[in-house]
Structure formats: C-alpha cells, structure tokens
Design an enzyme around this catalytic site. Structure first.
Site, short mmCIF file in Angstrom:
data_model
loop_
_atom_site.label_atom_id
_atom_site.label_comp_id
_atom_site.label_asym_id
_atom_site.label_seq_id
_atom_site.Cartn_x
_atom_site.Cartn_y
_atom_site.Cartn_z
N GLU A 118 24.63 13.17 -41.72
CA GLU A 118 24.97 14.31 -42.59
C GLU A 118 26.43 14.22 -43.00
OE1 GLU A 118 24.29 17.89 -40.37
OE2 GLU A 118 22.23 17.34 -39.85
N LYS A 120 30.06 15.49 -43.27
CA LYS A 120 30.79 16.44 -42.45
C LYS A 120 31.60 17.33 -43.39
CE LYS A 120 33.80 16.68 -38.40
NZ LYS A 120 34.69 17.69 -38.90
N ASP A 122 34.12 19.93 -44.80
CA ASP A 122 35.46 20.32 -44.36
C ASP A 122 35.67 21.81 -44.63
OD1 ASP A 122 37.90 20.06 -43.29
OD2 ASP A 122 38.80 18.96 -44.95
N TYR A 237 23.50 23.77 -40.64
CA TYR A 237 23.20 22.45 -40.08
C TYR A 237 22.89 22.43 -38.59
CZ TYR A 237 28.24 22.85 -39.23
OH TYR A 237 29.47 23.29 -38.87
N LYS A 325 34.89 9.88 -38.85
CA LYS A 325 35.88 10.43 -39.77
C LYS A 325 36.32 9.39 -40.80
CE LYS A 325 37.36 14.54 -38.46
NZ LYS A 325 38.44 14.69 -37.65
N CYS A 419 73.19 19.82 -27.87
CA CYS A 419 72.18 20.61 -28.58
C CYS A 419 72.75 21.07 -29.91
CB CYS A 419 71.77 21.80 -27.72
SG CYS A 419 70.76 22.99 -28.62
N CYS A 422 73.06 25.20 -29.79
CA CYS A 422 73.98 25.97 -28.95
C CYS A 422 75.14 25.15 -28.42
CB CYS A 422 73.23 26.62 -27.79
SG CYS A 422 72.70 25.43 -26.54
N CYS A 437 67.81 20.24 -24.09
CA CYS A 437 69.02 21.06 -24.13
C CYS A 437 69.15 21.74 -22.78
CB CYS A 437 68.89 22.10 -25.24
SG CYS A 437 69.97 23.52 -25.03
N CYS A 443 70.67 29.43 -25.20
CA CYS A 443 70.37 28.70 -26.43
C CYS A 443 69.47 29.54 -27.34
CB CYS A 443 69.69 27.37 -26.12
SG CYS A 443 69.26 26.45 -27.62
S1 IVH Z 1 27.14 19.70 -35.95
C1 IVH Z 1 27.06 20.71 -31.48
N1 IVH Z 1 27.12 19.05 -38.49
O1 IVH Z 1 32.65 19.72 -37.67
C2 IVH Z 1 27.33 20.14 -32.81
N2 IVH Z 1 29.14 19.93 -37.60
O2 IVH Z 1 34.40 18.44 -35.77
C3 IVH Z 1 27.71 21.16 -33.80
N3 IVH Z 1 30.93 20.20 -39.24
O3 IVH Z 1 32.68 22.36 -35.35
C4 IVH Z 1 28.29 20.63 -35.03
N4 IVH Z 1 29.80 19.45 -40.97
O4 IVH Z 1 32.56 22.92 -37.88
C5 IVH Z 1 27.85 19.54 -37.48
N5 IVH Z 1 26.91 18.46 -40.71
C6 IVH Z 1 27.65 18.96 -39.71
C7 IVH Z 1 28.98 19.38 -39.89
C8 IVH Z 1 29.70 19.86 -38.80
C9 IVH Z 1 30.96 19.94 -40.55
C10 IVH Z 1 32.07 20.72 -38.47
C11 IVH Z 1 31.74 21.85 -37.51
C12 IVH Z 1 32.16 21.35 -36.15
C13 IVH Z 1 33.18 20.33 -36.53
C14 IVH Z 1 33.40 19.32 -35.42
#
Ligand code: IVH
Length: 710
Positions: A118, A120, A122, A237, A325, A419, A422, A437, A443
């Site tokens: 999936e 991720k 942001d 999700y 990531k 420092c 101070c 310091c 300070c």
């Molecule tokens: S699963 C127990 N799925 O990423 C697992 N998280 O870095 C629960 N996030 O806290 C998370 N997209 O806020 C999951 N497709 C996705 C996600 C996702 C974004 C976020 C979520 C989590 C954070 C962890």
C-alpha cells in the site's frame, strides 16, 4: 441618531462581560451573576448586534462556538493500541524482511507468503469508532494508547462515512457489527493544500510548509468550524477492535471497508514475492509526483490475518508489516554561519544557518551539526557549500561538504570554550562528545530552555505558551522560574494585555490553560517536566508506575538508599539513578519543589490491571524440535506471557520446554530437578491465556516500553 462609537464600546463591554461570565460558569463552576442577569445582558447584546451587524466584536457570543472546547481536546483510550511501523530504506531490506517472516513462521523460503503493498500516506493517523453502524467518536493516535478526541473535527470530513453503508439489504444491516474501530490516515490533497495556502496568503495568514502540516494544523483545531473550512480527506487501511467478523485476509477486510463506504487507496496491490514488492515500490516511486496526495513510502503487510496474529509485535510495531521509505530528499546550499545554541542541560549544540533551500517540498534554513567532533570529522566550515538531507520529520542534517566550492579564505571552525550566552567556561567531560556550559542556574539560556521544557506538550502542556512567549516573559523578568508561571495572571495580566501581539482573548486563553494544568496533571508528566537529566518520557513513566504518588516518589528520592532503590527498577540504569538522586539532593531543587508542588494537583498513577500468567517472571529454556511453533515464535509467546527465555539450563531455570529429540539440556534439567514441560503442556498454557485475554494486539504498551529499555 446613536453615536456609533458608543454602540461599539457597549457591544465590546457586553461581549467581554459575557465572556468572563461564561468562563466562570463553564470552566470554574463559579458563576459571577444570576441566570436572569446573564439573560438580560445577552438579550441586550443580541438586540444591538441585530441592528449593527458591522460592529459585532470578535469575542462576541455569536461568533464563538462555545467554551466547552477551550480546555483542549478530551482523551480517548483506543480499543486496542494504535501502533507505528518499523522502517526500511532499501530494496535489499525488503528481501531481509521477507526472510525474517519466513523464518519466524517456519515457512520454507520458496513457499509463497502473500503480501499486500500500500502507498504510505503522509498524513495523520486517526481511529474512528462506529457503534451499531453509526460514527460515534474519533481520535488521533496520541501516545498509541490514548489519543485526542477529534470527533467533532472528523465529522466535518466529507469522505469519512457517518454511517456504515451496507450492500446486502436488511439482512446485512442487521449483521453490521455492534462495534467497529477503523484506522486510517487524514490527509490534505495537494490541490487543496495549494488552494488553502493561496487563501492564507490573501488573508495575510500563516502559510503551511507542506500538506501534512496543513492537515495537522487543520485537524487539531479546537474550533471544528475551522476544520470544516479546510478540505481534508481520508484513506482507511487498518482495523482496531471489530466485534463479530473474522476475515481471512487483510485484503478481504479492505474490500469490506469499501462496501462500508470508506475511501480505500486505489493503488493497493497483492504481491506474491519480494520481487513483486520491490517492483511495486519502483512503480509507486515513479508515480509519486503525479499522485494527487503526498506519500512517503510504501507499507507491506502480511495478507493472511492468522499469520499476522502469529507474527505479533516487537515493541510498538507489528512484525507483520513494515514501511519502506523513499530516500531522504537532498539539496545543496551555502552554510552562512555556525551558531552555538545552549540547551536545557547546558549542552552547546552547533547549528548551521543555511541559505534557505527547498528540500523535497520543505524550505530548510537550519541544520543540526550535533557537536564539535562532528564538525571536525566532516570538516565543516562557515562559507562552505554543503549537501543537506531531510527525511520525514527529522531535523535536516549535513551529509557532506562540497570541497570544490570552498572559498579560498576559508578557516576551520573554532569551537568556543566559553558559553556564548553567559560567558561561563564550557567544558567536555571524559569521552563525552558534548561540550557543556558550567554556568548552571546563572545561564539564561539554560533557564529559558528549562522553562520551555516545563510547559512543553509532553510535560505540563500549557497551550498558548510557546517558545516565543517564554523568551519574552523571561526577558521582561516576569517568568524566571516555573513558580512565576502561576503568578502570571495575578501579577502581570495588565502588562500582558498591553504587549504587542496580545489581546484579551489570547491572554484569557493562556491563563485558562495555566489554570487547567494546575487542576490536574498526571504524575509521569510532572516528573518529566522537572527536566532531570537523563529522565525522558519513558523513564518518567517507569518512575510514575513504580511510585504511584508524588508523595511517595519525593519521599523515596529524599531518603537514604535512593540509588539502590532506583537501580533495582527495571529500565533504570546507574547513570540515570545518579542523575535523579543528584537532582533531589540539590537545595535549590528542593526549595523549588516546596513552592511548586502545592500549586499543582499531581494526579496519582492510575491503577493498572496487571496480567499475571503461570510464566510471569519465570525463566524458561527451550530444547529439542517443536512441531507446532518455530523457535522464535515459541520464544516470543513465552515472552508475551512474562517469561525470560534463557539458552542454557541452570539452577535458576524454572521450566524446560522439551520438543522432540531433546538432548543434554533435558538431561541437565532432570539432574537439577527443573520442571520439564512437553510441547503439548506448553500449548495448553498458551491456550489458557488465549481463552482469557489473548489478542495479538492487546498488550500493555508500558510493559513493552519498559522491557525494551532494560
Ligand atoms: S498500517 C499496525 N498502512 O504510517 C500498523 N499505516 O509510520 C498500522 N500510514 O502510524 C499502520 N499509510 O499513520 C498503515 N497504508 C498504511 C499507511 C500507514 C500511512 C502511517 C500511519 C502509521 C505510520 C507509521
């Protein structure tokens, strides 16, 4: 003809008076006037406002949503903890991750384990609870166990269903589970972010750095009307507690989410191998810039829920999922100046002031340089061109300098020996890379940082008391020590009202926030707020859990044998223990506490239900081949039940669990008279626990944290 100035003044007076009365009534439970008098004031205000709508003051009742929210958000305990994910950063890591899963489950490397990949998102995670199909409450992740109540704000998000829809007629409706807790991400689409910022610019308001910050700023509005004004979206999700449905796979659960009416990310795919996962990652990386929302990586999840349950968790992250990531964004810019910051503990931290540069969508102007050694190691000088990197929320770092671009007159940076704030000596102790310091209390930098720490979100959490306010109140001499914070309203309210940037409303909000904190603060947060060296949030929680009340904690810290008492606590090492003892031995800390503690209600540690199992605190050793569990899995289960797992048998061993073909360990156990369990007997213990409280997710976060720090 009425004089407009008079009317304006009267309306302002009425609004101020009503605001004051509301506050006294709603927050202090101490009404200033009778209901009839209040009604009369209110009617007068309404009459005038109806006739002179242009003169309605900012703080008028008609413009306010209410007072109930002013105390900040309420708290919601999650049905099961909301966890985070472990991170990986390379394609190789994907193969390692899959190897580990195969090994843990004892599934041969060439046998497929189906995964779901999936994007991720942001944004910010949320939990939304539906009772009998109706959305009833929602929360932020918070500390994982308890989040902030954002029900009203979530209700303003169009994409989040208020009611679970059903697709099978009445039959299905009557089958809707009574309790459904859905997790997902709140985010702001790129286009909506762009439009929001355009509006903010037009109104001379703050511009958000990126969609994530905009989403966070919009969701965490005490006034839901503001949230409603900003366009937020959601993707669902994951599941919290859901009663009555057992899906076989995560993917089936996602399908159900769609039928219930939740937005589910359309890019989600099933993968049959690590190769396919890597291909998905590459494909999404390519697509990333064209997607209508920001993503910061890919999440891989084991599809079968029974396997997820077997895999369980390590600390706060599931073993069955991982976040892959995207590489950190990098950029090149000029380092204008190396500035030395003095922190709460007196540490001198060099900070790089940079020529502002856009790094992956965020404008970066500063980077941390850590300490003197780091500057020497990377040979960083003022005037250098540097490569900086930013990963997620992490403070930008300097990766390297670009030697070809170094100016001819460049000179190495000289780290100060005094420092800069101070003027006290600054020294390095032992092998510590950090320069401190020695000014201590004299300070100002340390004093200010301690105050900032004291009021910060994780400590007393006094809303509206940001770094800037602390700085200016300190400079003005109004707040020099934590005690002064609680004298502020009495001694300086008029002066504050006259400060630039302050108005009636912001001042009242600040005083309210201070009063709220005085009415009750959890013991662990108070301990953390004290800013004892080495005592972070986790340690403060350990101390709070152990001593239960402030009284008990302080008495013990001030008695003989404190070091011994402290080092006996799991998770507290000798260095920490010494720092804590030193803190309580200092006269000025003692007198500060003598004044401070009576001003605040420090709440006792809530009683926790502590689970004990037949294995709690026992040492167990596995030997031989187990037929129903792999070794790592068996070990994990035993640990979940509170056991310590050792590799060799000794007189200290409580149980030996013997599988097939057990050898010398079994013989030794028999010789020593250690109790031996067969695999079946061990399974019975596990099943026993399963019957009472087993839930792959329902472990105690605190215990995990302690276990890890040990
Ligand atoms: S699963 C127990 N799925 O990423 C697992 N998280 O870095 C629960 N996030 O806290 C998370 N997209 O806020 C999951 N497709 C996705 C996600 C996702 C974004 C976020 C979520 C989590 C954070 C962890």
């Amino acid at each position: 003809m009425d004089n407009l100035d008079d009317i304006r003044r009267e309306l302002q007076d009425l609004a101020d008076r009503l605001e004051q009365c509301d506050r006294a009534y709603h927050q202090l439970d101490d009404p200033l006037i009778s209901d009839a008098e209040y009604d009369a004031l209110r009617r007068r205000a309404e009459e005038l406002e109806a006739r002179y709508p242009d003169l309605i003051p900012e703080n008028s009742l008609s413009k306010r949503v209410g007072f109930a929210v002013a105390d900040g958000f309420g708290q919601i305990t999650h049905s099961i903890p909301m966890l985070s994910l472990g991170n990986i950063f390379s394609e190789e890591d994907v193969y390692d991750f899959m190897d580990k899963i195969h090994r843990f489950l004892g599934i041969p490397a060439d046998e497929e384990i189906e995964m779901v990949a999936e994007p991720k998102i942001d944004g910010l995670s949320f939990s939304a609870v539906y009772e009998n199909g109706q959305f009833v409450r929602g929360a932020t992740r918070g500390d994982g166990a308890v989040g902030e109540d954002i029900t009203a704000n979530l209700k303003t998000i169009a994409g989040l269903p208020r009611k679970l829809s059903y697709d099978g007629g009445d039959l299905f409706q009557s089958n809707t589970p009574a309790f459904v807790d859905i997790r997902g991400e709140v985010y702001m689409a790129k286009q909506d972010f762009f439009e929001l910022n355009q509006n903010q610019i037009a109104q001379h308001k703050k511009v958000f750095a990126n969609p994530r910050n905009a989403a966070a700023g919009s969701l965490r509005q005490l006034n839901p009307a503001i949230t409603a004004d900003r366009k937020l979206s959601v993707f669902a999700y994951a599941m919290g507690r859901i009663d009555g449905i057992n899906w076989a796979t995560h993917y089936e659960f996602l399908e159900q989410l769609k039928r219930w009416g939740f937005p589910v990310n359309p890019e989600i795919r099933i993968c049959h191998s690590a190769d396919e996962m890597v291909a998905f990652f590459r494909m999404i990386s390519e697509k990333r810039s064209g997607l209508p929302y920001d993503i910061d990586g890919v999440v891989y999840k084991v599809n079968r829920l029974d396997l997820q349950r077997r895999l369980g968790f390590i600390a706060r992250s599931p073993r069955w999922a991982i976040a892959h990531k995207f590489p950190a964004a990098q950029a090149m810019t000029r380092l204008n100046k190396i500035r030395i910051q003095v922190g709460r503990t007196g540490a001198l931290t060099p900070v790089a002031d940079l020529e502002p540069v856009n790094v992956g969508g965020v404008i970066v102007q500063h980077a941390t340089l850590h300490n003197a050694d780091e500057i020497i190691r990377k040979d960083i000088r003022e005037g250098d061109t540097v490569v900086i990197q930013r990963a997620g929320d992490v403070i930008p770092q300097i990766v390297r300098i670009v030697p070809e671009k170094r100016p001819a007159d460049s000179r190495p940076f000289l780290f100060p020996h005094i420092c800069p704030v101070c003027g006290s000596m600054a020294v390095k102790e032992g092998n510590d890379a950090v320069t401190y310091c020695t000014g201590g209390l004299i300070c100002p930098a340390q004093a200010k940082e301690r105050l900032k720490h004291f009021v910060s979100k994780e400590a007393l959490d006094i809303e509206g008391f940001g770094d800037k306010n602390i700085e200016s109140f300190y400079e003005l001499g109004w707040v020099k020590s934590p005690i002064d914070i609680f004298k502020l309203e009495k001694e300086h309210s008029l002066e504050i009202l006259n400060l630039e940037g302050w108005g009636q409303k912001s001042a009242v909000n600040l005083f309210d926030a201070i009063q709220t904190v005085q009415k009750g603060i959890p013991l662990n947060r108070f301990i953390y707020a004290l800013g004892i060296h080495e005592v972070g949030e986790a340690t403060a929680k350990i101390l709070s859990a152990r001593f239960k009340t402030w009284q008990q904690f302080q008495t013990t810290m001030e008695s003989d044998g404190v070091l011994e008492t402290l080092t006996q606590i799991e998770g507290i090492g000798p260095v920490m223990a010494q720092e804590i003892a030193d803190f309580f031995a200092e006269d000025h800390n003692r007198s500060l506490l003598a004044e401070l503690v009576p001003l605040i209600v420090i709440q006792d540690e809530p009683e926790r239900h502590i689970q004990t199992t037949p294995l709690t605190g026992k040492t167990v050793v596995f030997t031989g081949t187990l037929s129903t569990l792999t070794r790592p899995e068996a070990k994990e289960r035993a640990q979940q039940m509170g056991a310590k797992v050792a590799s060799s048998v000794s007189a200290k061993t409580d149980f030996v669990i013997a599988g097939a073909d057990a050898g010398s360990k079994l013989t030794k156990a028999r010789d020593l008279g250690v109790q031996v369990l067969t695999e079946e007997e061990f399974q019975l213990l596990l099943d026993e626990r399963k019957k009472t409280d087993y839930d792959a997710n329902s472990f105690d976060l605190e215990e995990q944290e302690n276990g890890r720090t040990k």
